[in-house]
Design a protein around this motif. Structure first.
Motif, mmCIF file in Angstrom:
data_model
loop_
_atom_site.group_PDB
_atom_site.id
_atom_site.type_symbol
_atom_site.label_atom_id
_atom_site.label_comp_id
_atom_site.label_asym_id
_atom_site.label_seq_id
_atom_site.Cartn_x
_atom_site.Cartn_y
_atom_site.Cartn_z
ATOM 1 N N ILE A 190 1.001 -1.167 0.051
ATOM 2 C CA ILE A 190 0.113 0.135 -0.025
ATOM 3 C C ILE A 190 0.763 1.343 -0.039
ATOM 4 O O ILE A 190 0.589 2.239 -0.731
ATOM 5 C CB ILE A 190 -0.919 -0.031 1.181
ATOM 6 C CG1 ILE A 190 -1.908 -1.306 1.229
ATOM 7 C CG2 ILE A 190 -1.776 1.314 1.515
ATOM 8 C CD1 ILE A 190 -2.993 -1.448 2.194
ATOM 9 N N PHE A 194 1.145 4.337 -3.164
ATOM 10 C CA PHE A 194 0.992 5.700 -2.761
ATOM 11 C C PHE A 194 2.459 6.424 -3.265
ATOM 12 O O PHE A 194 2.179 7.505 -3.857
ATOM 13 C CB PHE A 194 0.600 5.969 -1.394
ATOM 14 C CG PHE A 194 -0.711 5.685 -0.812
ATOM 15 C CD1 PHE A 194 -1.433 6.608 -1.449
ATOM 16 C CD2 PHE A 194 -1.175 5.099 0.211
ATOM 17 C CE1 PHE A 194 -3.050 6.514 -0.867
ATOM 18 C CE2 PHE A 194 -2.511 4.946 0.609
ATOM 19 C CZ PHE A 194 -3.321 5.707 -0.173
ATOM 20 N N HIS A 197 2.320 7.006 -6.881
ATOM 21 C CA HIS A 197 1.262 7.772 -7.070
ATOM 22 C C HIS A 197 1.463 9.323 -6.574
ATOM 23 O O HIS A 197 0.705 9.827 -6.760
ATOM 24 C CB HIS A 197 -0.022 7.390 -6.779
ATOM 25 C CG HIS A 197 -0.779 6.125 -7.440
ATOM 26 N ND1 HIS A 197 -0.185 4.946 -7.341
ATOM 27 C CD2 HIS A 197 -1.819 6.194 -8.459
ATOM 28 C CE1 HIS A 197 -1.062 4.092 -8.229
ATOM 29 N NE2 HIS A 197 -1.900 4.826 -8.849
ATOM 30 N N PHE A 222 -5.898 7.825 4.939
ATOM 31 C CA PHE A 222 -5.977 6.284 4.603
ATOM 32 C C PHE A 222 -6.015 5.706 5.831
ATOM 33 O O PHE A 222 -5.520 5.771 6.907
ATOM 34 C CB PHE A 222 -4.729 5.934 3.824
ATOM 35 C CG PHE A 222 -4.895 4.504 3.483
ATOM 36 C CD1 PHE A 222 -5.610 3.954 2.495
ATOM 37 C CD2 PHE A 222 -4.154 3.560 4.188
ATOM 38 C CE1 PHE A 222 -5.820 2.510 2.225
ATOM 39 C CE2 PHE A 222 -4.042 2.385 3.788
ATOM 40 C CZ PHE A 222 -4.849 1.761 2.772
ATOM 41 N N GLU A 344 -4.236 -3.336 -3.589
ATOM 42 C CA GLU A 344 -2.712 -3.460 -3.820
ATOM 43 C C GLU A 344 -2.199 -4.760 -3.709
ATOM 44 O O GLU A 344 -0.882 -4.699 -3.854
ATOM 45 C CB GLU A 344 -2.279 -2.583 -2.550
ATOM 46 C CG GLU A 344 -2.002 -3.416 -1.292
ATOM 47 C CD GLU A 344 -3.458 -4.132 -0.729
ATOM 48 O OE1 GLU A 344 -3.252 -5.059 0.032
ATOM 49 O OE2 GLU A 344 -4.451 -3.344 -1.129
ATOM 50 N N ARG A 353 -6.517 -1.764 -8.911
ATOM 51 C CA ARG A 353 -5.637 -0.622 -8.778
ATOM 52 C C ARG A 353 -5.980 0.823 -8.810
ATOM 53 O O ARG A 353 -5.549 1.767 -8.400
ATOM 54 C CB ARG A 353 -4.261 -0.996 -9.208
ATOM 55 C CG ARG A 353 -3.375 -1.919 -8.533
ATOM 56 C CD ARG A 353 -2.138 -2.043 -8.765
ATOM 57 N NE ARG A 353 -1.570 -3.187 -7.722
ATOM 58 C CZ ARG A 353 -0.234 -3.654 -7.901
ATOM 59 N NH1 ARG A 353 0.486 -2.878 -8.939
ATOM 60 N NH2 ARG A 353 0.164 -4.450 -7.086
ATOM 61 N N PHE A 356 -6.555 3.763 -6.411
ATOM 62 C CA PHE A 356 -5.631 4.767 -5.778
ATOM 63 C C PHE A 356 -5.885 6.195 -6.572
ATOM 64 O O PHE A 356 -5.738 7.216 -5.974
ATOM 65 C CB PHE A 356 -4.290 4.152 -5.995
ATOM 66 C CG PHE A 356 -3.944 3.202 -4.926
ATOM 67 C CD1 PHE A 356 -3.497 3.441 -3.645
ATOM 68 C CD2 PHE A 356 -4.426 1.741 -4.950
ATOM 69 C CE1 PHE A 356 -3.328 2.474 -2.645
ATOM 70 C CE2 PHE A 356 -4.054 0.883 -4.120
ATOM 71 C CZ PHE A 356 -3.699 1.252 -2.737
#
Length: 372
Positions: A190, A194, A197, A222, A344, A353, A356
């Protein structure tokens, strides 16, 4: 690796004999099964499996060894492993060692040469239950006493046990988005996603007050996965409710999704044998599209595709096509949503996915830039 005769005794009296590798003291926990064909290292290091004896339905595991890149936490989290066969050799260019040595080095018992097909069918029919793994051909008084003293999963707050005790950061400090992640048992992939991203993440203990979270000036919050009974994490809903009042974008996975349901007035219920594996079909209610998902949970938010019982503020966004249970929720007015499955997953299906990206869309819509 040397083994001795051993057994698994379930609380309903069903006995499975095999060969025991590792610690000889009785090991008690809830016995669950997973249909994952690969990814055993990720399964064994997933904090959501804390306090469980895991039955692998794949007939052989360990053939590609273990490595330093794939763990979902710093150490094995499971109580024990039950398998048909553990490979005596391993072969993979990334391998740093063999599975059996890695598990036993962490004090995890392995019961091999068990008819895992029969065991899985029994758990699927009778439901998951407590069990004890111990050496010998028949249960000793010590093993019986240990099993009798083992608490049921209902009422157990294991999220507090596995959560980080101090905040820490993950990712590039100059990343454009800042996410605060509640650690109820967070998986490392996870955090990796992140980071991919464009987020930096501040991971905080599970009981961190909402006011402390807001001091970090998050662009989004989150709510992570984790083990145990969501209803026992009694301190979480008040914090989530306070953050919701600030209209902070929130995204929950697994336990985080269940806590969202509880926060807004829903309830959770123990499932007969849960969902654990990498091949569960889930339907997106709005589009009708079907996703193949990775899952690991024994509790679910009560309700159906039509809605969460007594909670009109939450819309059901995803449902499980095997049993109709709720797999996704979204608040009808606030930038808050969650899913029961694991988008994830690694290894595992990647169908989920894009969630996200959906979360970051809500962050950007609020004007989150990480430069507060």
């Amino acid at each position: 690796m040397q083994s001795t005769p051993g057994f698994l005794l379930l609380e309903d009296g069903t006995l499975f004999r095999g060969q025991l590798i590792g610690p000889s003291a009785p090991t008690v926990a809830e016995v669950v099964f997973t249909t994952n064909m690969t990814g055993y290292q990720e399964v064994f290091t997933d904090p959501s499996y804390r306090g469980q004896l895991v039955v692998m339905t794949a007939p052989m595991i360990g053939n590609y060894g273990i490595n330093a890149e794939d763990p979902e936490s710093g150490a094995p989290q499971i109580a024990g492993v039950v398998v048909r066969e553990i490979s005596p050799v391993h072969s993979n260019w990334r391998a740093s060692g063999d599975l059996a040595s890695w598990l036993t080095g962490a004090g995890i018992p392995i019961l091999t040469e068990v008819d895992t097909r029969r065991l899985t069918r029994h758990l699927r029919t009778a439901g998951v239950m407590r069990g004890v793994v111990a050496p010998g051909d028949t249960p000793s008084a010590e093993a019986l006493a240990a099993l009798d003293a083992c608490p049921p999963m209902e009422g157990l707050d294991l999220a507090t046990v596995v959560s980080t005790k101090e905040p820490y950061t993950w990712g590039d400090a100059s990343a454009p988005h800042h996410i605060v992640a509640y650690d109820f048992g967070i998986k490392r992939n996870i955090l990796r996603l992140f980071e991919e991203h464009g987020c930096r993440v501040t991971v905080v203990p599970s009981d961190t007050p909402a006011a402390e979270v807001m001091k970090h000036a998050p662009d989004g919050v989150f709510l992570s996965n984790g083990p145990g009974d969501p209803a026992a994490v009694s301190y979480a809903p008040d914090n989530i409710r306070a953050l919701a009042a600030e209209k902070v974008p929130m995204f929950g996975i697994c336990l985080g999704h269940q806590l969202l349901g509880l926060t807004f007035g829903g309830r959770t219920e123990k499932m007969p044998y849960g969902h654990r594996g990498g091949n569960h079909p889930v339907q997106d209610v709005e589009s009708g599209h079907v996703l193949i998902t990775s899952q690991n949970h024994g509790f679910a938010v009560a309700g159906t595709a039509e809605g969460v019982e007594g909670v009109p503020e939450l819309a059901v966004t995803h449902v499980n096509l095997n049993d109709g249970s709720i797999e996704g929720l979204a608040h009808r007015e606030l930038p808050i949503f969650g899913v029961q499955y694991h988008p994830e997953a690694a290894p595992g299906p990647h169908d989920g996915r894009p969630l996200f990206n959906r979360f970051l869309d809500t962050v950007r819509a609020r004007g989150g830039s990480g430069q507060k």
